[in-house]
Structures are given as structure tokens and as C-alpha cells.
Design a protein around this motif. Structure first.
Motif, PDB file in Angstrom:
ATOM      1  N   GLY A   1     -14.225  86.733 -21.109  1.00 36.83           N
ATOM      2  CA  GLY A   1     -14.442  88.174 -21.176  1.00 36.83           C
ATOM      3  C   GLY A   1     -13.878  88.866 -19.957  1.00 36.83           C
ATOM      4  N   ALA A   2     -13.039  89.845 -20.196  1.00 36.13           N
ATOM      5  CA  ALA A   2     -12.414  90.568 -19.092  1.00 36.13           C
ATOM      6  C   ALA A   2     -12.086  91.977 -19.537  1.00 36.13           C
ATOM      7  CB  ALA A   2     -11.150  89.856 -18.629  1.00 36.13           C
TER       8      ALA A   2
ATOM      9  N   GLN B   1     -26.961  81.112 -17.328  1.00 39.25           N
ATOM     10  CA  GLN B   1     -27.337  82.428 -16.811  1.00 39.25           C
ATOM     11  C   GLN B   1     -26.727  82.742 -15.453  1.00 39.25           C
ATOM     12  OE1 GLN B   1     -28.724  84.647 -18.733  1.00 39.25           O
ATOM     13  NE2 GLN B   1     -28.923  83.149 -20.367  1.00 39.25           N
TER      14      GLN B   1
ATOM     15  N   GLY C   1     -11.643  92.138 -23.736  1.00 36.81           N
ATOM     16  CA  GLY C   1     -11.680  91.087 -24.747  1.00 36.81           C
ATOM     17  C   GLY C   1     -11.877  89.723 -24.122  1.00 36.81           C
ATOM     18  N   ASP C   2     -11.939  88.734 -24.994  1.00 34.60           N
ATOM     19  CA  ASP C   2     -12.109  87.362 -24.522  1.00 34.60           C
ATOM     20  C   ASP C   2     -10.829  86.821 -23.912  1.00 34.60           C
ATOM     21  OD1 ASP C   2     -14.648  87.415 -25.495  1.00 34.60           O
ATOM     22  OD2 ASP C   2     -14.255  86.135 -27.230  1.00 34.60           O
TER      23      ASP C   2
ATOM     24  N   GLY D   1     -19.237  94.026 -31.254  1.00 34.46           N
ATOM     25  CA  GLY D   1     -18.303  93.012 -31.727  1.00 34.46           C
ATOM     26  C   GLY D   1     -17.785  93.297 -33.127  1.00 34.46           C
TER      27      GLY D   1
ATOM     28  N   LYS E   1     -22.976  87.654 -26.041  1.00 34.90           N
ATOM     29  CA  LYS E   1     -21.537  87.494 -26.281  1.00 34.90           C
ATOM     30  C   LYS E   1     -21.327  86.215 -27.060  1.00 34.90           C
ATOM     31  CE  LYS E   1     -18.708  86.342 -22.950  1.00 34.90           C
ATOM     32  NZ  LYS E   1     -18.173  86.563 -21.619  1.00 34.90           N
ATOM     33  N   LYS E   2     -20.504  86.306 -28.067  1.00 28.17           N
ATOM     34  CA  LYS E   2     -20.166  85.094 -28.815  1.00 28.17           C
ATOM     35  C   LYS E   2     -19.251  84.260 -27.938  1.00 28.17           C
ATOM     36  CE  LYS E   2     -19.516  83.463 -33.409  1.00 28.17           C
ATOM     37  NZ  LYS E   2     -19.414  83.855 -34.824  1.00 28.17           N
ATOM     38  N   GLN E   3     -19.603  83.004 -27.786  1.00 28.38           N
ATOM     39  CA  GLN E   3     -18.838  82.112 -26.926  1.00 28.38           C
ATOM     40  C   GLN E   3     -17.701  81.464 -27.705  1.00 28.38           C
ATOM     41  OE1 GLN E   3     -20.044  81.759 -23.467  1.00 28.38           O
ATOM     42  NE2 GLN E   3     -20.931  83.602 -24.373  1.00 28.38           N
ATOM     43  N   ARG E   4     -16.620  81.226 -27.009  1.00 31.43           N
ATOM     44  CA  ARG E   4     -15.531  80.573 -27.714  1.00 31.43           C
ATOM     45  C   ARG E   4     -15.887  79.113 -27.974  1.00 31.43           C
ATOM     46  NH1 ARG E   4     -10.562  79.940 -23.401  1.00 31.43           N
ATOM     47  NH2 ARG E   4     -11.489  78.340 -22.118  1.00 31.43           N
TER      48      ARG E   4
ATOM     49  N   MET F   1     -15.825  75.256 -27.925  1.00 36.25           N
ATOM     50  CA  MET F   1     -15.328  74.250 -26.994  1.00 36.25           C
ATOM     51  C   MET F   1     -15.225  72.925 -27.721  1.00 36.25           C
ATOM     52  SD  MET F   1     -17.579  75.160 -23.649  1.00 36.25           S
ATOM     53  CE  MET F   1     -17.241  76.644 -22.692  1.00 36.25           C
TER      54      MET F   1
ATOM     55  N   ASP G   1     -24.268  76.837 -25.623  1.00 29.63           N
ATOM     56  CA  ASP G   1     -23.908  78.080 -26.296  1.00 29.63           C
ATOM     57  C   ASP G   1     -22.550  77.992 -26.990  1.00 29.63           C
ATOM     58  OD1 ASP G   1     -26.194  79.627 -25.423  1.00 29.63           O
ATOM     59  OD2 ASP G   1     -25.328  79.458 -23.432  1.00 29.63           O
TER      60      ASP G   1
ATOM     61  N   LYS H   1     -24.397  83.825 -27.162  1.00 25.99           N
ATOM     62  CA  LYS H   1     -25.189  83.510 -25.971  1.00 25.99           C
ATOM     63  C   LYS H   1     -25.917  84.754 -25.504  1.00 25.99           C
ATOM     64  CE  LYS H   1     -24.076  82.616 -21.077  1.00 25.99           C
ATOM     65  NZ  LYS H   1     -23.076  81.976 -20.200  1.00 25.99           N
ATOM     66  N   LEU H   2     -27.160  84.597 -25.147  1.00 27.88           N
ATOM     67  CA  LEU H   2     -27.933  85.714 -24.599  1.00 27.88           C
ATOM     68  C   LEU H   2     -27.813  85.712 -23.081  1.00 27.88           C
ATOM     69  CD1 LEU H   2     -31.272  85.668 -26.637  1.00 27.88           C
ATOM     70  CD2 LEU H   2     -29.277  87.156 -26.929  1.00 27.88           C
ATOM     71  N   TYR H   3     -27.510  86.853 -22.521  1.00 30.59           N
ATOM     72  CA  TYR H   3     -27.455  87.017 -21.068  1.00 30.59           C
ATOM     73  C   TYR H   3     -28.733  87.735 -20.658  1.00 30.59           C
ATOM     74  CZ  TYR H   3     -22.560  85.764 -21.553  1.00 30.59           C
ATOM     75  OH  TYR H   3     -21.388  85.097 -21.837  1.00 30.59           O
TER      76      TYR H   3
ATOM     77  N   ALA I   1     -17.724  91.945 -20.735  1.00 28.68           N
ATOM     78  CA  ALA I   1     -16.602  92.325 -21.595  1.00 28.68           C
ATOM     79  C   ALA I   1     -16.300  91.166 -22.515  1.00 28.68           C
ATOM     80  CB  ALA I   1     -15.374  92.665 -20.750  1.00 28.68           C
ATOM     81  N   GLY I   2     -15.720  91.464 -23.664  1.00 26.95           N
ATOM     82  CA  GLY I   2     -15.373  90.384 -24.571  1.00 26.95           C
ATOM     83  C   GLY I   2     -15.062  90.908 -25.957  1.00 26.95           C
ATOM     84  N   ASP I   3     -14.705  89.982 -26.826  1.00 24.30           N
ATOM     85  CA  ASP I   3     -14.394  90.358 -28.204  1.00 24.30           C
ATOM     86  C   ASP I   3     -15.649  90.704 -28.985  1.00 24.30           C
ATOM     87  OD1 ASP I   3     -11.776  89.828 -27.700  1.00 24.30           O
ATOM     88  OD2 ASP I   3     -11.683  87.947 -28.812  1.00 24.30           O
ATOM     89  N   ASP I   4     -16.704  89.972 -28.735  1.00 25.67           N
ATOM     90  CA  ASP I   4     -17.884  90.080 -29.585  1.00 25.67           C
ATOM     91  C   ASP I   4     -19.121  90.112 -28.693  1.00 25.67           C
ATOM     92  OD1 ASP I   4     -19.689  90.055 -31.624  1.00 25.67           O
ATOM     93  OD2 ASP I   4     -18.870  88.309 -32.645  1.00 25.67           O
TER      94      ASP I   4
END
Lengths: 750, 750
Positions: free
Chosen positions: A183-184, A208, A261-262, B175, B230-233, B235, B245, B250-252, B260-263
Motif C-alpha cells: 500500500g502506497a 500490527q 494502491g497496492d 476497495g 486492507k486485503k492482503q496480497r 503469499m 492474514d 487484515k484488520l489494523y 493506502a491500497g487497492d482494497d
């Protein structure tokens, strides 16, 4: 030879002042080989950095190609650079050195030429002609015929790319990096400037422990085109038919406002002439984009690459020259100064040029007067790094202790493994205690010792459920040990850390006149005896019912496989880790003879792990027993020779933010602080004939400590005689005060 | 019945002023059914909005469940709401109404209860008790027992959630959304306020038409917990094992700085009592987060939900009451006022309360004195929407023309399909020209006509390669038509648009005394004749070699399948689209009789498409020929009855930002502007007995236009006699000036 050490060539080329009139007549930088530790999981890197700098600019070669030997996504991987890899995908900005978990290593800056590609699997390049020295790294990208060079200030980096004629590109990739966070956010401020933010964190898979990095990037030439990219999410059905970017990297050629975005990045395209150089500056901050810009303006304003490099080299020269060595081989000098270089990377500054920093575990931004340090890998560094800093860089050590106390003020807890304002709770124990106690007892006292005592007392005594640092404090307090409640809860490792911390605290309590506390904590520190198994002659986990854990194999845990009761090691790696009661442990084991025999067997039978912390002071324990000191001298020399080399695999394992390197530094000088928190050193054979440590006179009352060694032959290994301050010395353990007051420590070998 | 229209109940409950003393004694809001057009691809929605408002708050029910009949990701889909769907996943903020491509419809706000889930596939809910009226929408979430209500100001929305006792949540999902763009940025400003940005765009799959929306969200109660997700990519390997996650949301929970991120999304958790109401305000801006906050403060500062709703209703009452109708059925009144409601949604304001707006195709932020309008779906709206606005809302139409000219100033081009500062280039032609010409010729002249002429002349004459609006201008200028160069390049549709635009321009040139230009553009406007195929009796694509395209099927293109030469239609839907030379076309077709027969056959044989623009004025063409006017009257009434209903499928297809609705409005009143750019109306039978259009006296010299109809019986369909201003009228096409000056238009039916 693929990599070459950068020596005088550069200094002549750049006419660097550091080389022109160095006090010792010659630069020490030639004795730093930043490639040491860059394979064999040393996890150091050859990137450009200033001493204790926030910024490092590191060649990133751990993703994108199956030609790489190691890939960050294919296995546990914790460093942006591997010596045996070959596929370069850019320079990562702000990195960790010598750690065992993936983190940071983002803001990837890559030069390319020809058709624009923004997929790192495509745009990466092989390289040759690597050069590295303190504050400098360079390579040549064979795919693009681009020479790349990087250097750094404390908070900013600058890259210089020498391009061929044609269309050239500079890419900033925010989608990848060593960190597992994504995320950036990016914004093009002008044709030549971008600002942004990237989310970092989840160090050691702590979900976390998340924090942001802010940056400003500037280029010194007007691009002919620029824009962003973002990997598009996969679509299905009719949407996929219509969206040509579906699942791909989409180029944003007309959009120049904020993007997020990611997996995003920015590209700048230039028309370059043959040999044209473009410089890319990167300023960072952990506070804000404004501060990143401020850092960049303040530290690089009006300077070009060569000027920045010259200043970086001067700073390293200044720092390294606090210790001057004579004698020893070129190899030994290189091992020594590279170790010192590695030790001066972390902890590093966190505050911006205006003093602002992110408060510990908080949204607040605070301002510090001095340095605010971060990256406290304390389970490692409490053993020797802070002891070296105390002696040689006392102003830094004092400020680190102040930073630790400020963390307590802000967060309510001293740090365990602090990373950019987050407590990652990595590894175990209560490692701030020995650091603070050691610092205080040695005489660095310009910090609030009452607050420090309050903080240490809190973690030592607060019941477990609320105790962030000692989660198993309930059992520890009531039983005197931590029972094994879950298969891999590392209970014995936890307790051993509490014992040494409590011992340290007892020393301080005693020094502060808190006699009752001193007794309480000292008594607790002896609880290790619960774990001793006569049957196996080692420590052994205890179950909640008080019985030893069975079946038990004291060798389980070698090679980092999970092991009940012990963290990252087998029972043998922990059994002698009672540095505060070596004699007591010997009695438990049946007396000196049996203790010595067993300890020697650890070395002889390969039960010693040189790559991790719990047993790294084992060799010094021989010297607690009269007549056995030769074993210390012999084993130390053997270990130094075997594991510390002027080679990429010249560190036995993770450098652990300088802990392994500091082991070498102390031992090569002839003394080692084997009991953290206790202001004592064990003496052993130096590898140099003369070591001059330039002391801070205001702190230590003298401006140098000299260690001289008379060596009948180059094979001389054992100490025949010692003198301290001109007087004969017959003890092999001396106090810090004795050493410093003595001024000159002389070893006469046989 | 699942949905009920909201009538007096609410007004009594809330004591709304609009209802207390309305001039006509009763509210017109009861004649608006926002559910009309919410199925059958009408793509309107029942959400809350103010007239021409930036903000709309719309129930989002097009994703997340297979129980939905339509899913935004499973097919081409362009509206946040479908009447026959059932799975609600929140309220989307800022939406398009009546369009055919997916865009906006993001910032999804959802209330839930119980355990926290942030996956919309899990947290969505079925609902009942839908209510909608201008400025208001409500439903009841059966899964959570939460009543939801929303209302809006021009630039802000507010949601009121009535929760049961227990743990309740408010989720903001960035997202998902209707837009195909992804990527967002979020920052928790305080316990009760978030700010952020989301990337929108790719309207009609134009990958570069990207723009940001900024927002500030506030809740009126302190949450007990809050954070991000945020939905994690995904792995692989050892990373996947360690990162719990991996691939999930994932909950922050501890991190509250920028994310920031896509979702991504934000959650707020509350401890609520039974029936406790929480209000969530959302302010938006297309300039900055600061402006979003300013908009929110200015428009909602100190107001609660009920006050905001009351103001919204007053604004709608004011706007709708510009036209008052008597007679007709309740159904017809509802169709009429709902159409007027739909027509007053787009174009909508773009500027913030401080006048700032994003300049066209630029990074610049500019400030306007009046309104800056956006969402110009001009290929649709140039046909009738702007004509209605000119007559009834002249202040708005004038400001829209000024906005179009400002776009030219900023970007160098008048708009084609402008969307939040981006030229999406959707559909074809040069539709700004008839809009501006029509406005000027009717007498709204307080804009820079010289600049307007310069802009129109530019797109009409600039050679093709550089011509953004007429990419095929080279062929058009040299050949007089556009040949089919690619199978689906819509060449005939392009040229037909150029002809009508050039005809409009010739009218203006003539009015401005530019006689030569007038002749040039008029002559060009007759180039349509090239396309007429005697063999088929329709227009037919011409190949680059001058031959007609073969094999040719004039019915190909029905039902939106691709069709060489024609865009979204068959040759029949386009062949009569020469409104500026109806008589000439008739001659080409062999004279009046053959023309009328053929046109009638279009209706009789089902070759007329009521759902798209090219043929919507076909029925009026009969009235160009004496004695055939009855056909216009008959077909219009038939089409009105068949396609415009007080029902969710009460619009024949995409409302096209009010174009279909405006077709109904004009035709229900008895006149229609069938030749865009030419200030004339064709008259036909009104459905109401009396229509009073409250005119702007300063603009039109009188304060009302009255249309009266004497109707012997309710079945009376045909016009027997007409009077204008008390004088007998024997023509069925009259000029705008005649109509307005006449003041009263009277129809006597037979």
C-alpha cells in the motif's frame, strides 16, 4: 573478480578532503569491505549509508528472476541484497542491516533504457563491476549499459545514473520491497518532483507493527514524459474483455494527481546523450512528506553527488578513526573496521532535521532536542553493542538511553525490539535493563535514573497479564521459573533473560542504595537452577506440574528447528547462559573440573553455535577459573579465524544489527563484556599489536586507551603476562573503571 | 408491496416547511417516484440528492451475493442500484444517474451489528421497507435490524442508522464501488473523523480518464474502537505459513496513521442502546481533502439529519414547481415530475463552496465565481436536455455554457463527454456546438460568443490528426463524409453528428454576420446525401474506395450488437437523423409520400428504438409535412403510454442523464425541440389540461408560459385547432421566440 574494493582510485578522482589530510596519514575506509556478511545469512548489505543514518541506499537483488539463488518471496528472507544473486531491480531506500526478519527495503529506484517496462520481472538487469565503500556503492547494468552510483546523507540518498544515448527511464516502484506490508500513495508535485507515502511493517510477522514512511524524490533533469503505473486487479467476463489493462500494469500517462494502491509506481522518461548523468535525490521522514522535503532541502540543498559522497566519507573516517589499530594482517584490519562499520549502522536516528519524530506506539508527533534513536534489536545488542558504544561513542550511547526512556514516557514500556516507533515484541526478555544498568554503572549518568528505575521496576514486577515485556511474569514471580505451557513457547529462554535482567537490576538497586530491591532481584536471578537437569547436564523445560519435559533431547533445536522451551537453539546453546553466576552454575554441575570439561566439550563436539546470541560468550567463561584462561584465548582465536573473514561469508550468521560484528571487535582488541549489565570485561589475546581507542576525555577523564601486545612470533597465541597502567595484572577479568583508569593495557604473549 | 412512496407521512413527522406553506397548497414531491428507471437498464437510482448536486447517497446492491439478479462484476453494469436485486452492501457516495458505463459509486458506507466483518460478501444484508422521495431514501436491514436513512446537501451526505442494542459498526469500504479504478488513501484524523482520497475513472473503459475524489467522514458518537482494513496480497511458501492474514482482509487495530491500497476500508465500533441513532456525515470534493472538510462544515455545520433533509426537500420543491401541471392522471403527473427530477440531476456542480474546482484535463485548481458544471453527456443531452434548461432554468443553462467555454479555455476543446474534469471522448460528434448555438439563438447571450465561435470553428475545421473532437475530420472535409476504415469505427454515426453540428454552426455564423462561414457549414451539413442507398432506402457505410459497404443488412445493429458504420443501432435508427434537412431527405427518398410511408413503416415494423438517442425525434418528422401531423400526435402518445410509466421499468432504457426523461417532459407538455441547434419546436398533443411554466421574467420578458388544452374526452388524441397568444395558429412548428412571446399556447383537441 566480480566485486572490487574501492580504495584510492575514487579519492583521487573526486579529490575528497577526507583523504587529503587525514590525521593518520591514510584513510581507514580502505579497510571497510561492505560485502562482508552479504551471504551466509549475514544479512548485511553493501549499500550507501552514513553512521547511524536513517537513510541507506541498497542494491536490491532478491526478486524477479529464477536466476537468483535466493528469492524474497520463495522463502524466509530478510535482506535486500544477496552476494550470490544476480538480478538487480533497483535501489531500496531505508533498510535494515543484519536482521533476521523481512522489513523496510522499499522505495525501489531503477534506471532503464529503451522501451518503457514497469514490471520488475521484465525490467530487472544483470550487473557487473560492483564497487562498495562506506557511503558509496556502484555497479554497471549490463542489460542497459547504465552505470549506477549511490551515496547518502543521514536522512537522504542520491543516485547517479550514467546513461547511454537514447531514451532512458527512472522508475520508482512502491509495490515491491522487502517489507510484507503493501500500500502506497504518490503525488507528482512538479515535472521533477514526486512525494508519497508507503506503508511498512509486520516485522517478524507481527501484523500490527505497522508504520508509514514518507518521501520526496527529485530528479535534476526535466523529463520528456512522466506518469504512474498501477497493477490492475483481475477482472472477469465482459469487464475483462473491455479493460485491456485487466490484471496488468496500467500506465497512467495523463493523470498526475494523487494515486494510491497496492502496487503502484512512477516513471520518468528522458532523452539522454551518451554518458549523460542524471541524479535522483530521495529524502525520507517517518513524520510527514513535508519533513521529507525539509530533510532533503537541508541535507542536500545545493549539493551534487560528489559533494554528498565526500561528506559521507568524512563522517565514516571520523567515526572509524576513533579506534586505530597497528599490526595484524590486512585481512584482520579489514575484518575489524568492517565490523566497526557494521556496528555503527543501528540503532539509527529517527528524528527529522527539525527534531520531529513519531512518538512510540502513538499518533503523536513529538520534537526531540538531541537524537531520537530507533531500531533497537535489544535481545541481540544488549550483550555487547551498547557496551562498545558506551566506551567509544558515549555521546551516542547516552542519547540512545535517553531515547529508550522517552519511549517509556510515551508508551509506558521500555523497548524490547523497537522499530520506527512500534514495539514488535520480537524475541524475549527484558533487554533494556542490562543496557541501562551497564551504562549507568560505567558512569554515563546524564539521564533520569529515577524514571529509568521506575520503568525497569515496572516490567520486573508487574503481574503478567498486563506486562507487555514479561507476559509470563506471574509464573516467573511465583515459581521462580517459567513453565512450558505451549509446545513452542520458549519458556526456558524467556526465564534465562529475566534472570540476567534481574541480576542487572539488582546491581543498579544496590548502587542506588535500594538494598531490599537489590536482594529481591538478585535472588530471583538465581532461579535458573530450577532448570538444571542432572540427568542430561543441561537446562531442561519444566512442565506446569513441576516435572521436567519429556522426552527430552538436548540437541534438538540445532539448525533453528522448533524446540520446546528454547528459542532458536538447543539446550546446549543456553545451558551456560548464566553469566551472572558462573561459579554457581559450576557448583551445580559438580564443580570447576566438570564445568570446564563440559564447556570444552561444547566446543569440541560442535554444540557451540557461533551464529546466534545465547552462547556467544561461552568461550569467555573459562577465564572465570584460574588456570583455564588459555582455553578462552584459544577458542576466541579459533572462532575469530574460522568465522570472521574478509569475504562475503565473513560473518557466521545474521549480524544482528552489529552484535556479531561487535563480538569480533572486542575480542580482536583483547577484552569482552561477557556479563551484560555488569561493568566488567574478560581479557583475551588481541590480534593487533597496538590499539588506540580515542576516548571522550570529558566522559572518561583521559583521551585514549591503549592496548599493546608484545608478540614473540606471529603464532603466539597465549598470554604470558599483562600490565595495566604500567602495573602487573594477574586477573583476567577487570572492571570498566580499572581499564579506563589504567589507560594502557599491555599483553605479553608467549 | 416492497417499496412504498414516501408522501405526507414524513412531512408531518418532520414538520417540514416546504409542505407547510407551498404556493400551490400541496407538495409536488409526492409526484416523484425515484424508483422509476431503476430496472430495465434505466440506470437511475432511488438515492438522496439535491438538484444538480455533486453528492448523491445511493443504496448499493449490485455486488456480493448470487441472490442478486445482476452483479456489477459479472457483466457490463453501470448503476449502483437495481430494483430487483436484494443484497445491500452500503451507501455509495457520488454517483451517476442514467448512464451506460460504470463509474463513481464508491465510498461505500455500511452499518452492521454483532461480530465485526469487513468482507462485503459476508457483511451485506437483505432489506425491506424501502422508501424514497427527493432528497431521502430509507430501508431496513433485516439481517441487522438496522433502519438506515440518507439525505444530502449539494456536496455532502448524511446517513442516519438506527441500531439495536449491542455492538454496532459503521464500515467505510474504499476497495469496492462501481468504478473500475482502484486505489485509495485513508487517514484517521480523530476518533470521530476520517479523511481520504480514492482514485476513480476509466469511464467507458477509457483507461486514461482518471480522477481523484477526496472526502471527510464524521460520526456524531465516540466509537469504542476503530481502525482500518486492507486485503492482503496472496503469499506463497513459508511467507504464507507465517502471515496469517495472507490473502485475507487484515484488520489494523493499533495503526491509525495513513493507509493506502487497492482494497482498504475503515471501521468504527460502537456500543449502542436499543433504537440509538448514529449519524455519519460525508463531505466530498474533487479538489482536496481540505475542501471536502470545508464543504462539510459549510453545508452541514450545526445541522442534524432532519434539518438537512428539510432543506433538500425545499430545494426540490422549488425546482419542481417551476412547472405546474393540471389535469392528467396521477400516473402521468408522477411520470412527469419524476422525469423532471431525473433531468435535474446532471450536469451537476463541480466546484466546492469556496469556488475551487479541478481545471479540465489539468493539474491546476481554479476558482469560479458562479457554478462550474460537470458530467456533460452531450451526445445525449444536446438533443433536448439543454433546450429544457434554457427555457425553464435559464440561469443554470447559461452557467453550463460558461462552464463549457471555461473547459475550452483550460483544455483547448469544448467538451464531448466530460466527467469531473476529464474528457472521456465517449460517443461521437461535436455536440457542444448545437448546445451553444441553441442557447445563443434563443437569447441567452451573457457569455463570450467570440470565444465560443472560435472554439466551435476550431473543431469544425482543424485537420483530423490534431482534432480531438473530430478525429476523422480529414476525410470529412475532403470527401464530405467519413468512410468506413475499420469494421466498427461508427463512420456513418460520426458523420451524421458532424452534419447536425455544422448545420447549427451555420445558423450561428449567419446570425453573427459571418455569411461565408454560414454557407460553408451549411453546405457541409448536406453531405449526408452521400450515405443514402437507393437499393436499401437507408443510409449505408461507404468504403474508402467510394463503394458502399457490402454485404449490408440495414437491420444489423438492433439490440446493441456491433454494426459496421453505426454506433449502438441499425441503419434504420439513423437514416432519418437529418433533422436540419427533413425536406431534403424526403426528396432523396422520392418525395413526401414515400418518406411518410417509410417513416411510418419504421414504427409499424418495430424498427424504432425508443431506448437510444438517434431516432428519438423520428415521430416529430411527420409534422414537417402538411396533413401528416396526426401521425406525430398518435405516435408520441403511443410511445409515452408504452414506455413511460410509474414503475421501476418506467424508462425505456438508459435515462442518459435525463435525455429520455426530457423527451417525456417536452412531449407531455405538447412541444419538442426536434432539431438540436435550431430554435424551433414541433407541437403535439399535451397530456395535461394546463401547464404553467414559471419563466424567469428577466430572461424571457414574461413570468409564465401557459399551455392549455381543451379535451372533448379523455380519449381525445388529435389536435383540431391551436392558438398562440390568443391568435389562431396553423403551423405545427413554431420558433422559441414565438412560443415565449405568445405566452399562452392553446390546444383544442378533437
Amino acid at each position: 573478480m566480480k566485486r572490487i574494493l574501492l580504495t584510492y582510485t575514487l579519492s583521487v578522482l573526486f579529490l575528497l578532503p577526507a583523504f587529503a589530510g587525514g590525521k593518520e596519514g591514510t584513510s581507514l575506509l580502505k579497510y571497510v569491505n561492505p560485502f562482508i556478511g552479504t551471504t551466509n545469512f549475514g544479512t548485511t548489505n553493501p549499500g550507501a549509508i552514513c553512521p547511524n543514518g536513517m537513510m541507506s541506499v541498497v542494491p536490491f537483488n532478491v526478486m524477479g528472476s529464477e536466476d537468483n539463488k535466493y528469492d524474497k518471496d520463495a522463502r524466509w528472507w530478510s535482506t535486500p541484497y544477496e552476494y550470490h544473486n544476480c538480478f538487480f531491480t533497483g535501489y531500496s531506500h531505508v533498510n535494515l542491516s543484519g536482521v533476521g526478519c523481512p522489513e523496510l527495503g522499499s522505495l525501489l529506484l531503477m534506471p532503464t533504457t529503451g522501451d518503457l517496462s514497469v514490471d520488475y520481472k521484465e525490467y530487472g538487469s544483470r550487473y557487473k563491476d560492483e564497487q562498495a565503500s562506506p557511503g558509496y556503492y556502484s555497479n554497471f547494468l549490463t542489460r542497459y549499459n547504465v552505470k549506477t552510483e549511490v551515496t547518502a546523507t543521514s536522512r537522504t540518498g542520491v543516485s547517479r545514473f550514467t546513461f547511454p544515448a537514447g531514451q532512458s527511464h527512472v522508475l520508482l516502484n512502491l509495490g515491491e520491497g522487502l517489507t510484507n506490508e503493501t500500500g502506497a500513495f504518490l503525488r507528482q508535485v512538479s515535472d521533477t518532483e514526486f512525494e508519497g507515502m508507503k506503508v511498512l511493517g509486520t516485522f517478524c510477522y507481527n501484523p500490527q507493527a505497522v508504520f508509514p514512511i514518507y518521501f520526496v524524490m527529485r530528479v535534476n533533469k526535466q523529463p520528456s514524459a512522466s506518469g504512474y503505473w498501477k497493477k490492475q486487479r483481475p477482472m472477469t467476463g465482459v469487464e475483462a474483455e473491455w479493460d485491456l489493462d485487466n490484471g496488468r500494469y496500467k500506465l497512467y500517462t495523463r493523470y498526475h494527481k494523487e494515486i494510491a494502491g497496492d502496487d503502484i509506481g512512477a516513471f520518468l522518461t528522458f532523452d539522454t546523450e551518451e554518458g549523460e548523468q542524471i541524479e535522483v535525490q530521495m529524502g525520507v521522514s517517518f513524520v510527514s512528506m513535508e519533513n521529507a522535503r525539509l530533510n532533503l532541502d537541508k541535507e542536500q540543498g545545493g549539493k551534487n553527488f560528489n559533494q554528498v559522497l565526500a561528506e559521507a566519507r568524512t563522517r565514516w573516517e571520523d567515526d572509524l578513526s576513533r579506534i586505530l589499530v597497528e599490526g595484524g594482517t590486512e585481512e584482520q584490519k579489514t575484518v575489524f573496521y568492517t565490523a566497526l562499520y557494521h556496528t555503527l549502522i543501528h540503532p539509527n536516528i529517527l528524528q527529522d532535521v527539525n527534531g520531529q519524530y513519531p512518538a512510540m506506539e502513538s499518533n503523536e508527533i513529538l520534537t526531540t532536542q538531541g537524537e531520537r534513536y530507533t531500531v533497537f534489536s535489544l535481545w541481540d545488542t544488549y550483550r555487547n553493542v551498547h557496551q562498545l558504544l558506551t566506551l567509544v561513542y558515549p555521546e551516542r550511547q547516552l542519547q540512545m538511553v535517553r531515547s529508550m526512556l522517552d519511549m517509556y514516557r510515551e508508551h509506558g514500556w521500555l523497548p524490547k525490539w523497537e522499530l520506527y516507533g512500534r514495539e514488535t515484541l520480537t524475541m524475549e526478555g527484558d533487554p533494556s535493563i542490562p543496557v541501562i544498568v551497564d551504562t549507568w554503572l560505567k558512569g554515563l549518568r546524564d539521564f533520569d535514573i529515577d524514571l529509568a528505575y521506575e520503568a525497569m521496576y515496572k516490567s520486573a514486577t508487574l503481574p503478567g497479564a498486563k506486562n507487555l515485556l514479561r507476559p509470563d511474569n506471574d509464573d516467573y514471580l511465583s515459581l521462580g521459573y517459567v513453565p512450558l505451557c505451549e509446545q513452542y513457547d520458549n519458556s526456558v529462554s524467556h526465564a534465562l533473560e529475566y534472570y540476567i535482567a534481574d541480576y542487572s537490576l539488582s546491581l543498579l538497586a544496590d548502587a542506588l542504595g535500594k538494598k531490599e530491591d537489590a536482594r529481591l532481584f538478585y535472588n530471583r536471578s538465581l532461579g535458573y537452577k530450577h532448570y538444571y537437569s542432572k540427568e542430561f547436564g543441561t537446562f531442561r523445560p519444566i512442565l506446569p506440574d513441576g516435572q521436567f519435559y519429556s522426552p527430552f533431547n538436548p540437541r534438538q533445536g540445532e539448525n533453528f528447528e522448533p524446540n520446546p522451551g528454547f528459542h532458536e537453539g538447543c539446550a546446549w546453546n543456553y545451558t551456560f547462559y548464566v553469566p551472572h553466576d558462573v561459579k554457581g552454575l559450576a557448583r551445580l554441575m559438580g564443580g570447576q573440573k566438570l564445568f570446564i570439561e563440559k564447556l570444552q566439550r561444547v566446543f569440541d563436539d560442535g554444540l557451540y553455535d557461533p551464529a546466534n546470541e545465547p552462547d556467544i560468550a561461552y568461550a569467555h567463561l573459562f577465564s572465570y577459573f584460574k588456570g583455564e584462561e588459555w582455553r578462552t584465548q584459544k577458542e576466541i582465536q579459533r572462532l575469530l579465524q574460522k568465522y570472521f573473514k574478509n569475504a562475503p561469508d565473513g560473518i557466521p550468521g545474521n549480524d544482528d544489527t552489529g552484535t556479531m560484528s561487535t563480538w569480533a571487535i572486542f575480542n580482536m582488541m583483547g577484552f569482552y563484556p561477557d556479563c551484560p549489565g555488569a561493568p566488567y570485561y574478560t581479557l583475551s589475546t588481541p590480534v593487533f599489536d597496538r590499539v588506540v581507542i580515542r576516548l571522550d576525555a570529558k566522559t572518561w577523564g583521559r583521551d585514549r586507551l591503549v592496548i599493546e601486545t608484545e608478540r614473540p612470533s606471529s603464532e603466539s597465541l597465549y598470554i604470558r603476562q599483562m600490565e595495566l597502567g604500567g602495573k602487573k595484572l594477574s586477573r583476567y577479568r577487570i572492571s570498566h573503571e580499572e581499564l579506563v583508569k589504567g589507560g594502557t593495557l599491555k599483553f605479553i604473549l608467549r
